[in-house]
Design an enzyme around this catalytic site. Structure first.
Site, PDB file in Angstrom:
ATOM      1  N   VAL A 101      38.971  37.211  41.481  1.00  0.00           N
ATOM      2  CA  VAL A 101      37.556  36.760  41.727  1.00  0.00           C
ATOM      3  C   VAL A 101      37.544  35.363  41.518  1.00  0.00           C
ATOM      4  O   VAL A 101      36.633  34.571  41.357  1.00  0.00           O
ATOM      5  CB  VAL A 101      36.803  37.478  40.518  1.00  0.00           C
ATOM      6  CG1 VAL A 101      36.517  39.037  40.970  1.00  0.00           C
ATOM      7  CG2 VAL A 101      37.378  37.331  39.220  1.00  0.00           C
ATOM      8  N   ASP A 102      38.817  34.753  41.530  1.00  0.00           N
ATOM      9  CA  ASP A 102      38.952  33.284  41.033  1.00  0.00           C
ATOM     10  C   ASP A 102      38.574  32.335  42.289  1.00  0.00           C
ATOM     11  O   ASP A 102      38.531  30.975  42.353  1.00  0.00           O
ATOM     12  CB  ASP A 102      40.310  32.854  40.599  1.00  0.00           C
ATOM     13  CG  ASP A 102      41.413  33.231  41.591  1.00  0.00           C
ATOM     14  OD1 ASP A 102      41.219  33.151  42.876  1.00  0.00           O
ATOM     15  OD2 ASP A 102      42.663  33.758  41.011  1.00  0.00           O
ATOM     16  N   HIS A 133      36.756  42.575  44.478  1.00  0.00           N
ATOM     17  CA  HIS A 133      36.212  42.472  43.253  1.00  0.00           C
ATOM     18  C   HIS A 133      35.084  41.535  43.065  1.00  0.00           C
ATOM     19  O   HIS A 133      34.826  41.356  42.100  1.00  0.00           O
ATOM     20  CB  HIS A 133      37.178  42.564  42.092  1.00  0.00           C
ATOM     21  CG  HIS A 133      38.188  43.888  41.918  1.00  0.00           C
ATOM     22  ND1 HIS A 133      39.330  43.823  41.329  1.00  0.00           N
ATOM     23  CD2 HIS A 133      37.878  44.989  42.631  1.00  0.00           C
ATOM     24  CE1 HIS A 133      39.960  45.021  41.376  1.00  0.00           C
ATOM     25  NE2 HIS A 133      39.079  45.830  41.989  1.00  0.00           N
ATOM     26  N   CYS A 144      16.248  42.121  40.189  1.00  0.00           N
ATOM     27  CA  CYS A 144      15.811  42.029  41.685  1.00  0.00           C
ATOM     28  C   CYS A 144      17.095  42.227  42.560  1.00  0.00           C
ATOM     29  O   CYS A 144      17.033  42.318  43.865  1.00  0.00           O
ATOM     30  CB  CYS A 144      15.023  40.928  41.866  1.00  0.00           C
ATOM     31  SG  CYS A 144      15.934  39.423  41.953  1.00  0.00           S
ATOM     32  N   THR A 205      50.335  41.885  41.518  1.00  0.00           N
ATOM     33  CA  THR A 205      49.348  43.021  41.323  1.00  0.00           C
ATOM     34  C   THR A 205      50.005  43.882  40.553  1.00  0.00           C
ATOM     35  O   THR A 205      51.391  44.431  40.986  1.00  0.00           O
ATOM     36  CB  THR A 205      48.469  43.542  42.235  1.00  0.00           C
ATOM     37  OG1 THR A 205      47.689  44.674  41.492  1.00  0.00           O
ATOM     38  CG2 THR A 205      49.227  44.184  43.350  1.00  0.00           C
ATOM     39  N   SER A 206      49.682  44.444  39.308  1.00  0.00           N
ATOM     40  CA  SER A 206      50.228  45.618  38.483  1.00  0.00           C
ATOM     41  C   SER A 206      50.109  46.959  39.320  1.00  0.00           C
ATOM     42  O   SER A 206      50.593  47.807  39.022  1.00  0.00           O
ATOM     43  CB  SER A 206      49.697  45.727  37.111  1.00  0.00           C
ATOM     44  OG  SER A 206      48.105  45.760  37.246  1.00  0.00           O
TER      45      SER A 206
HETATM   46  P1  OAD Z   1      47.238  42.448  36.230  1.00  0.00           P
HETATM   47  O1  OAD Z   1      46.945  41.730  35.164  1.00  0.00           O
HETATM   48  O2  OAD Z   1      47.091  43.906  35.933  1.00  0.00           O
HETATM   49  O3  OAD Z   1      48.823  42.309  36.830  1.00  0.00           O
HETATM   50  C1  OAD Z   1      49.300  40.957  37.103  1.00  0.00           C
HETATM   51  C2  OAD Z   1      50.380  41.200  37.982  1.00  0.00           C
HETATM   52  O4  OAD Z   1      51.029  39.925  38.238  1.00  0.00           O
HETATM   53  C3  OAD Z   1      51.694  41.771  36.998  1.00  0.00           C
HETATM   54  O5  OAD Z   1      52.183  42.868  37.643  1.00  0.00           O
HETATM   55  C4  OAD Z   1      52.556  40.842  36.858  1.00  0.00           C
HETATM   56  O6  OAD Z   1      54.042  41.009  36.712  1.00  0.00           O
HETATM   57  C5  OAD Z   1      52.509  39.967  37.875  1.00  0.00           C
HETATM   58  N1  OAD Z   1      52.877  38.455  37.927  1.00  0.00           N
HETATM   59  C6  OAD Z   1      52.867  37.794  36.762  1.00  0.00           C
HETATM   60  N2  OAD Z   1      53.303  36.576  36.992  1.00  0.00           N
HETATM   61  C7  OAD Z   1      53.144  36.405  38.331  1.00  0.00           C
HETATM   62  C8  OAD Z   1      53.673  35.271  39.105  1.00  0.00           C
HETATM   63  N3  OAD Z   1      54.081  33.969  38.832  1.00  0.00           N
HETATM   64  N4  OAD Z   1      54.034  35.711  40.541  1.00  0.00           N
HETATM   65  C9  OAD Z   1      53.710  36.985  40.987  1.00  0.00           C
HETATM   66  N5  OAD Z   1      53.389  37.680  39.958  1.00  0.00           N
HETATM   67  C10 OAD Z   1      53.199  37.635  39.046  1.00  0.00           C
HETATM   68  O7  OAD Z   1      46.325  41.941  37.375  1.00  0.00           O
HETATM   69  P2  OAD Z   1      45.657  42.877  38.684  1.00  0.00           P
HETATM   70  O8  OAD Z   1      46.771  43.716  39.268  1.00  0.00           O
HETATM   71  O9  OAD Z   1      45.130  41.721  39.445  1.00  0.00           O
HETATM   72  O10 OAD Z   1      39.789  44.074  37.758  1.00  0.00           O
HETATM   73  O11 OAD Z   1      44.483  43.719  37.921  1.00  0.00           O
HETATM   74  C11 OAD Z   1      43.852  44.555  38.731  1.00  0.00           C
HETATM   75  C12 OAD Z   1      42.169  44.365  38.407  1.00  0.00           C
HETATM   76  O12 OAD Z   1      42.187  44.696  37.071  1.00  0.00           O
HETATM   77  C13 OAD Z   1      41.695  42.990  38.303  1.00  0.00           C
HETATM   78  O13 OAD Z   1      41.221  42.690  39.592  1.00  0.00           O
HETATM   79  C14 OAD Z   1      40.622  43.158  37.414  1.00  0.00           C
HETATM   80  C15 OAD Z   1      41.432  43.749  36.318  1.00  0.00           C
HETATM   81  O14 OAD Z   1      40.676  44.330  35.388  1.00  0.00           O
HETATM   82  C16 OAD Z   1      38.316  43.859  37.435  1.00  0.00           C
HETATM   83  O15 OAD Z   1      37.954  43.052  36.781  1.00  0.00           O
HETATM   84  C17 OAD Z   1      37.499  44.875  38.042  1.00  0.00           C
END
Ligand code: OAD
Length: 260
Positions: A101-102, A133, A144, A205-206
């Site tokens: 969302v950044d 997201h 509204c 992404t995790s």
């Molecule tokens: P997470 O915080 O769950 O995962 C971040 C991932 O990035 C992890 O797998 C890390 O290993 C990896 N990571 C860390 N540093 C990195 C780097 N320099 N280069 C590449 N990867 C790196 O974030 P999301 O998977 O985005 O949703 O989380 C999914 C959703 O959960 C988000 O969109 C948000 C959150 O709660 C909502 O707010 C609805």
């Protein structure tokens, strides 16, 4: 041999979908949600990013978002965002999908156009991402439903100082919270692109939060392959043709631009 393999897979692909998560912005200074820096005060994202949390204590939730907005507002796209923006324009058939969302992908789309002396990108520019997201710099009225861009500082010292709509209703961040529906058309377009793709490149992404984490599974299910860029293993890693361990700002330009 993983970088050349990834490059070959991408060169051979007619269509590519890219799914990014918080990790792609980590090297820009944006904290991830589940990493060591994922906590804000004593709260986890799951404690605050819910409609129930906002109903219970909108001031607290806005305080968290105000903190994140200040932090993100000072961040710049990194080499991974920029390489993806150029990649998406360099060939047909690339769709960028993000959980973030950044707004850093959109900013990268703008900066790379500026570099080429072009005007700001239109919404259908291939470097503009499908934002699953929502956006932290947009708000929605809880009364509204009106949506507007919103970058002004938020004063979250008291319930009465929180941002209000012109109708008087309380504004909330226009992001998707746990338990809420994702924007239907964006979701449909993301899954259509994933099913049609020969390759899904999954970065930072995790892969724990669905339905976003199902985007790569849609590519796999339709006979395509996965390439993952992440310093840590994820539930997808075992199903990837190529996994690139390392920070996105290094790995993504290496496979997309042939740097290194
Ligand atoms: P997470 O915080 O769950 O995962 C971040 C991932 O990035 C992890 O797998 C890390 O290993 C990896 N990571 C860390 N540093 C990195 C780097 N320099 N280069 C590449 N990867 C790196 O974030 P999301 O998977 O985005 O949703 O989380 C999914 C959703 O959960 C988000 O969109 C948000 C959150 O709660 C909502 O707010 C609805």
């Amino acid at each position: 041999m993983t970088v050349p393999e990834a490059r070959t897979l991408l060169d051979r692909a007619d269509r590519v979908v890219v799914l990014t998560g918080a990790g792609i912005s980590a090297e820009s200074g944006v904290p991830t949600f589940r990493g060591e820096d994922g906590l804000w005060k004593e709260y986890r994202a799951e404690d605050l990013a819910t409609p129930q949390a906002f109903q219970r204590d909108p001031r607290l939730v806005w305080e968290w978002y105000a903190w994140r907005r200040d932090l993100i507002g000072a961040c710049e796209p990194n080499a991974a965002h920029l390489a993806l923006a150029r990649f998406a324009r360099s060939r047909p058939g690339v769709t960028l999908v993000t959980q973030n969302v950044d707004g850093l992908h959109a900013l990268a789309a703008r900066l790379t156009r500026q570099d080429d002396g072009e005007p700001a990108p239109a919404d259908d520019d291939p470097a503009m991402p499908l934002e699953l997201h929502g956006s932290i710099f947009r708000v929605r009225c809880t009364a509204c439903g009106r949506r507007t861009a919103h970058r002004a500082a938020v004063d979250a010292t008291d319930r009465s100082t929180l941002p209000a709509c012109r109708c008087g209703g309380l504004l909330r961040p226009d992001v998707v919270w746990f338990g809420e529906m994702l924007p239907a058309r964006t979701l449909e377009a993301s899954f259509a692109a994933a099913k049609a793709a020969d390759i899904c490149l999954v970065v930072g992404t995790s892969a724990l939060v669905h339905p976003a984490a199902s985007v790569p599974l849609a590519t796999l299910g339709a006979g395509g392959d996965l390439i993952e860029g992440n310093p840590e293993p994820t539930p997808l890693s075992g199903r990837c043709r190529v996994t690139l361990r390392g920070g996105a700002a290094t790995t993504v330009p290496r496979i997309l631009d042939g740097d290194g």
